[in-house]
Design an enzyme around this catalytic site. Sequence first.
Site, PDB file in Angstrom:
ATOM      1  N   ASN A  37     -20.857  -8.405   7.911  1.00  0.00           N
ATOM      2  CA  ASN A  37     -21.824  -9.485   7.723  1.00  0.00           C
ATOM      3  C   ASN A  37     -21.213 -10.733   7.081  1.00  0.00           C
ATOM      4  OD1 ASN A  37     -24.370 -10.563   7.932  1.00  0.00           O
ATOM      5  ND2 ASN A  37     -25.029  -9.807   5.919  1.00  0.00           N
ATOM      6  N   TYR A 160     -33.034 -10.945  -5.802  1.00  0.00           N
ATOM      7  CA  TYR A 160     -32.494 -10.370  -4.569  1.00  0.00           C
ATOM      8  C   TYR A 160     -33.595  -9.903  -3.591  1.00  0.00           C
ATOM      9  CZ  TYR A 160     -30.855  -6.723  -1.503  1.00  0.00           C
ATOM     10  OH  TYR A 160     -30.654  -5.957  -0.400  1.00  0.00           O
ATOM     11  N   ASP A 215     -33.428  -1.395  -4.987  1.00  0.00           N
ATOM     12  CA  ASP A 215     -32.025  -1.842  -4.935  1.00  0.00           C
ATOM     13  C   ASP A 215     -31.784  -2.885  -6.034  1.00  0.00           C
ATOM     14  OD1 ASP A 215     -29.481  -2.649  -4.205  1.00  0.00           O
ATOM     15  OD2 ASP A 215     -29.960  -2.958  -2.086  1.00  0.00           O
ATOM     16  N   HIS A 217     -28.830  -4.210  -6.487  1.00  0.00           N
ATOM     17  CA  HIS A 217     -27.817  -5.087  -5.877  1.00  0.00           C
ATOM     18  C   HIS A 217     -26.731  -5.525  -6.868  1.00  0.00           C
ATOM     19  CE1 HIS A 217     -26.662  -7.687  -2.370  1.00  0.00           C
ATOM     20  NE2 HIS A 217     -27.233  -6.671  -1.749  1.00  0.00           N
ATOM     21  N   GLU A 267     -22.570   1.050  -0.177  1.00  0.00           N
ATOM     22  CA  GLU A 267     -22.634   0.195   1.014  1.00  0.00           C
ATOM     23  C   GLU A 267     -21.432  -0.739   1.111  1.00  0.00           C
ATOM     24  OE1 GLU A 267     -26.461  -1.804   0.333  1.00  0.00           O
ATOM     25  OE2 GLU A 267     -25.372  -3.625  -0.150  1.00  0.00           O
ATOM     26  N   ARG A 288     -23.842   5.813   0.474  1.00  0.00           N
ATOM     27  CA  ARG A 288     -24.428   4.756   1.306  1.00  0.00           C
ATOM     28  C   ARG A 288     -23.445   4.130   2.282  1.00  0.00           C
ATOM     29  NH1 ARG A 288     -28.459   2.538   2.347  1.00  0.00           N
ATOM     30  NH2 ARG A 288     -28.265   0.452   1.466  1.00  0.00           N
ATOM     31  N   GLU A 344     -31.485   3.968   6.104  1.00  0.00           N
ATOM     32  CA  GLU A 344     -32.069   2.627   5.979  1.00  0.00           C
ATOM     33  C   GLU A 344     -32.291   2.089   7.390  1.00  0.00           C
ATOM     34  OE1 GLU A 344     -29.400  -0.265   4.282  1.00  0.00           O
ATOM     35  OE2 GLU A 344     -31.057  -1.472   3.530  1.00  0.00           O
TER      36      GLU A 344
HETATM   37  C1  GCO Z   1     -29.072  -3.112   1.655  1.00  0.00           C
HETATM   38  C2  GCO Z   1     -28.083  -4.146   1.286  1.00  0.00           C
HETATM   39  C3  GCO Z   1     -28.073  -5.371   2.133  1.00  0.00           C
HETATM   40  C4  GCO Z   1     -26.876  -6.249   1.752  1.00  0.00           C
HETATM   41  C5  GCO Z   1     -26.238  -6.802   2.963  1.00  0.00           C
HETATM   42  C6  GCO Z   1     -25.056  -7.663   2.660  1.00  0.00           C
HETATM   43  O1  GCO Z   1     -29.325  -2.274   0.807  1.00  0.00           O
HETATM   44  O2  GCO Z   1     -29.505  -3.137   2.787  1.00  0.00           O
HETATM   45  O3  GCO Z   1     -28.043  -4.346  -0.077  1.00  0.00           O
HETATM   46  O4  GCO Z   1     -29.281  -6.034   2.107  1.00  0.00           O
HETATM   47  O5  GCO Z   1     -27.269  -7.262   0.892  1.00  0.00           O
HETATM   48  O6  GCO Z   1     -25.899  -5.774   3.816  1.00  0.00           O
HETATM   49  O7  GCO Z   1     -24.412  -8.062   3.817  1.00  0.00           O
HETATM   50 MG    MG Z   2     -28.198  -2.386  -0.904  1.00  0.00          MG
END
Ligand code: GCO
Ligand code: MG
Length: 408
Positions: A37, A160, A215, A217, A267, A288, A344
């Site tokens: 991304n 966020y 989340d 973040h 992630e 994740r 997700e």
């Molecule tokens: C989630 C993530 C995303 C990220 C994104 C960044 O849990 O889905 O935190 O929203 O912010 O993938 O590129």
């Molecule tokens: Mg996330």
Amino acid sequence: MKITGGKVFVGGPGRNYVTLKLMTDEGVYGLGDATLNNRETLPAQYLSDYLLPALEGMDPRNSEDIWQFLYRGAYFRRGPIAMAAFGAIDMALWDIKGKLANMPVYQLLGGRSRQGAMAYAHATGADLEELCDQVAGYVAQGYKAVRVQCGIPGMPSASYAVPETKGDNRHYMTDFSGVRPKVETWDSGRYLRYMPDALAELRARFGPELHLLHDVHHRLTPREAAGFAKAVEPADLFWLEDPTPAEDQDALRLIRHHATTPIAIGEVFNSLWDCNRLIEDELIDFIRVAVTYAGGITPVRRIVDLAGMHHVRTGFHGAPSHSPISMAAQAHLNVWAPNFGIQEYLVLGTPACDALFPSDHRMEDGMIHVSEAPGLGVHFDEREAERYDWVPGSHPVVRLEDGTMWNY
Ligand code: GCO
Ligand code: MG
């Protein structure tokens, strides 16, 4: 059988999907997703300049050896750009393998462990009221799990994943791109004072059955995160995601010592070596990783197996930046993984996205049902792809009120 070459496409409806088509001398081809991304051109370039020319002539059935060739052969190991490029190749090889075997990929992994994979949706609101309306909407659609994010009273700008104002239904990820990042202002104090009560209120409104996820973040310090994970225990979250930045893995130990709230992380990880200690020390509950930038089905399957030995379940990343190809690869892993947790899922299925990536994978009552078609079960319409180009974008950046840079 030989790989004869590959093509890389960048673009898509509202997202810059990086799609790989890997061709063979027998006419069978495989598809992979290398989307990273807001840095999409980099794995695309890595693929076309370095990897695809090196693969020509190799036997596509040897997916393990090819993965080792890519990983060991890079010399500079890991990193999201390289791993996203390897991930696309690996997915394409599994797609080819499935087509050759005339079986869906999940059959090659070990078959079906469940009927469908529970998915969670993203609910968001400028305030708690608006968030509750969205949660109710997802419950009405049959979702059993919802991620909840809402605006914090007095926060200088949207936190966020939440809209600035009520009724603003632009998506925080898809509608705010631009090369110059949007700047958000963050205040951990306000968040910590407000969010535990908000989560408790959501639990009271929606009852004990609905799975609630949240989340952070990467925004809290280890001490703040430990206190927060304890304060939200009454809300009985399915998980608390990314409470601290992921580089400092000992932070997770502090959280573990103070709270029983389940923790999800990974992630931004791109290899088994980013999470083996967290898994082996049982500091997390959900892993994740994404099948794209963690390098494909081959290495992610190894992560899943290690996790299974330590009571860690899967919760693969599924932000809107993942194309239907990697979501399909994850759907195959999800239906197989004995330690599957949740997936997700952000509604990819717009008419434009379906036209570019037709498939029989389907979402019903909050569950993802995998396609029975051979391989990954996704097509790619190259004519349709001609409509799209790369559109530069950037994640927002976050500063504290006095201007100090913080973590997005
Ligand atoms: C989630 C993530 C995303 C990220 C994104 C960044 O849990 O889905 O935190 O929203 O912010 O993938 O590129
Ligand atoms: Mg996330």
